[in-house]
Design an enzyme around this catalytic site. Structure first.
Site, short mmCIF file in Angstrom:
data_model
loop_
_atom_site.label_atom_id
_atom_site.label_comp_id
_atom_site.label_asym_id
_atom_site.label_seq_id
_atom_site.Cartn_x
_atom_site.Cartn_y
_atom_site.Cartn_z
N ASP A 191 70.47 80.30 -0.53
CA ASP A 191 69.09 80.40 -0.85
C ASP A 191 68.74 80.49 -2.13
O ASP A 191 67.84 79.79 -2.82
CB ASP A 191 68.49 81.92 0.09
N GLU A 242 74.61 74.56 2.00
CA GLU A 242 73.88 73.31 1.51
C GLU A 242 73.91 72.92 0.16
O GLU A 242 74.16 71.79 -0.06
CB GLU A 242 72.45 74.04 1.68
O1 TRH Z 1 76.64 80.48 0.01
P1 TRH Z 1 76.20 79.60 0.92
O2 TRH Z 1 76.92 79.71 2.17
O3 TRH Z 1 74.54 79.46 1.42
C1 TRH Z 1 74.21 79.34 2.68
C2 TRH Z 1 73.53 77.94 2.75
O4 TRH Z 1 72.77 77.71 1.66
C3 TRH Z 1 72.95 78.08 4.01
O5 TRH Z 1 72.20 76.52 4.36
C4 TRH Z 1 71.94 78.97 4.31
O6 TRH Z 1 71.32 79.09 5.47
C5 TRH Z 1 72.80 80.30 4.01
O7 TRH Z 1 73.39 80.50 2.82
C6 TRH Z 1 71.99 81.74 3.98
O8 TRH Z 1 76.50 78.08 0.58
P2 TRH Z 1 75.79 77.10 -0.59
O9 TRH Z 1 74.51 76.64 -0.08
O10 TRH Z 1 76.84 76.12 -0.99
O11 TRH Z 1 75.47 78.07 -1.80
C7 TRH Z 1 76.53 78.57 -2.82
C8 TRH Z 1 75.72 78.33 -4.21
O12 TRH Z 1 76.46 79.28 -5.05
C9 TRH Z 1 75.81 77.10 -4.73
O13 TRH Z 1 74.81 77.16 -5.61
C10 TRH Z 1 76.82 77.25 -6.11
C11 TRH Z 1 76.90 78.63 -6.37
N1 TRH Z 1 78.20 79.06 -6.77
C12 TRH Z 1 78.22 79.28 -8.13
O14 TRH Z 1 77.21 78.82 -8.82
N2 TRH Z 1 79.23 79.93 -8.85
C13 TRH Z 1 80.10 80.57 -8.12
O15 TRH Z 1 81.16 81.09 -8.67
C14 TRH Z 1 80.05 80.60 -6.42
C15 TRH Z 1 81.15 80.95 -5.70
C16 TRH Z 1 79.08 79.86 -6.02
#
Ligand code: TRH
Length: 339
Positions: A18, A242
């Site tokens: 999110d 996402e």
């Molecule tokens: O963290 P997520 O599982 O988020 C999910 C989805 O958005 C889902 O649709 C929603 O319903 C739920 O949350 C509540 O996976 P997502 O979407 O890939 O988000 C991870 C984010 O974290 C992405 O922007 C990349 C970022 N990230 C970094 O920038 N650096 C890091 O070291 C890590 C581990 C992640």
């Protein structure tokens, strides 16, 4: 379009997505010369993903400012505070009010994208759906991303983290939720030398030891642009939710997607719909379904590259989400300057 003030409201449900999606959009609008006020009820994820902030973006604690900007975006139907809605109605020229929805490849998204939702106070809220087809709002993609990806030196990036590929070793990124198929994945990876990159959070909690042949590389928190580098460094990516899904598309390497699991099982339809958009061959379909608990055992690590390259090429031909959002706002404002 002259710089506008955008208010972006975000409630963190769980995980990072999110905040991650909202931050990515905010940073891109800021880079385009707009002023963004990101109002978020839990800024903790941003301390990891964006500790240095971004030009043009101000992070505010919920409930945010007493005024309303030119555009108000509520992310994922999060319902802005009542005072915000009142401030919107009080403006001489009401803001363009957008509900930015979750990403899905399902067909119904095309029918819902851009629909108005008239509100009791006379304002109109517009549904804006990201998506994988020309009749949706598209996907977040920063200008110049592909050129950066092409110029990327993965060995230099790995070395900066104290990692070096040994001859013949493949690089795999594992960004996942809890998954009963994990032991099968680790066993399969051990069949050929593998450097397994583990981002913070679930992956490091779930994988603390690995069979012979698999070298574990737990990573520190990466700023969001560096998270792209992580995916660019790998020959195969496991992604989830996402935002990392979209980044895996732009990375171009084969990937396996784990949908955010939902109790009512609707994630099965989301997986299937994305497989259709990907024009996935049977071995990709079998791997994704196995990884999502929707089918029995199947190889997870021997995916062909061609469908993923073709998918990226098709999506690169579409306008990115921020550009489409700007065009949408101009139309709803009744102004049509070039964007
Ligand atoms: O963290 P997520 O599982 O988020 C999910 C989805 O958005 C889902 O649709 C929603 O319903 C739920 O949350 C509540 O996976 P997502 O979407 O890939 O988000 C991870 C984010 O974290 C992405 O922007 C990349 C970022 N990230 C970094 O920038 N650096 C890091 O070291 C890590 C581990 C992640």
């Amino acid at each position: 379009m002259p710089g506008l003030t955008w208010d972006l409201y975000c409630r963190v449900i769980d995980n990072l997505g999110d905040a991650g999606v909202c931050w990515r959009l905010a940073a891109q609008l800021g880079a385009l010369g707009h002023r963004v006020r990101l109002v978020i009820d839990d800024a903790a994820p941003l301390a990891h993903l964006a500790p240095r902030g971004a030009p043009g973006v101000q992070v505010l604690a919920w409930p945010g400012p007493a005024t309303a900007g030119d555009v108000v975006i509520e992310a994922f139907g999060c319902d802005p505070p009542e005072a915000t809605v009142a401030a919107m109605a009080a403006r001489a020229r009401p803001p363009v009010w957008i509900n930015l929805e979750y990403l899905s490849a399902e067909d119904w998204v095309e029918r819902s994208h851009g629909l108005p939702s008239p509100q009791r106070n006379g304002l109109t809220k517009w549904f804006f759906f990201p998506g994988f087809t020309a009749r949706t709002g598209g996907l977040l993609r920063e200008p110049g991303l592909q050129a950066q990806r092409e110029a990327f030196d993965r060995d230099a990036w790995l070395q900066q983290r104290g990692l070096q590929r040994t001859p013949g070793e493949r690089v795999v990124t594992l960004f996942c939720y809890a998954n009963p198929a994990l032991p099968a994945l680790l066993a399969e990876l051990s069949a050929s030398p593998t450097l397994l990159l583990l981002p913070q959070g679930w992956p490091q909690r779930l994988v603390s030891s690995a069979p012979a042949g698999v070298r574990l590389a737990p990573l520190p928190w990466l700023e969001q642009p560096d998270f792209d580098h992580l995916l660019w460094a790998a020959d195969l990516n496991f992604v989830r939710g996402e935002d990392s899904l979209v980044r895996a598309v732009w990375a171009g390497a084969p990937f396996v997607w784990q949908a955010y699991p939902q109790d009512d099982g609707v994630h099965a339809a989301k997986v299937d719909a994305l497989l259709v958009r990907l024009q996935a061959p049977p071995e990709v379909r079998a791997a994704w379904q196995h990884w999502n608990g929707l089918a029995g055992a199947a190889p997870l690590t021997t995916l062909p590259a061609t469908p993923f390259h073709a998918f990226r090429a098709r999506l690169l031909a579409q306008d990115d989400l921020a550009r489409q959002l700007l065009a949408f706002v101009e139309t709803r404002n009744g102004t049509h300057p070039a964007c």
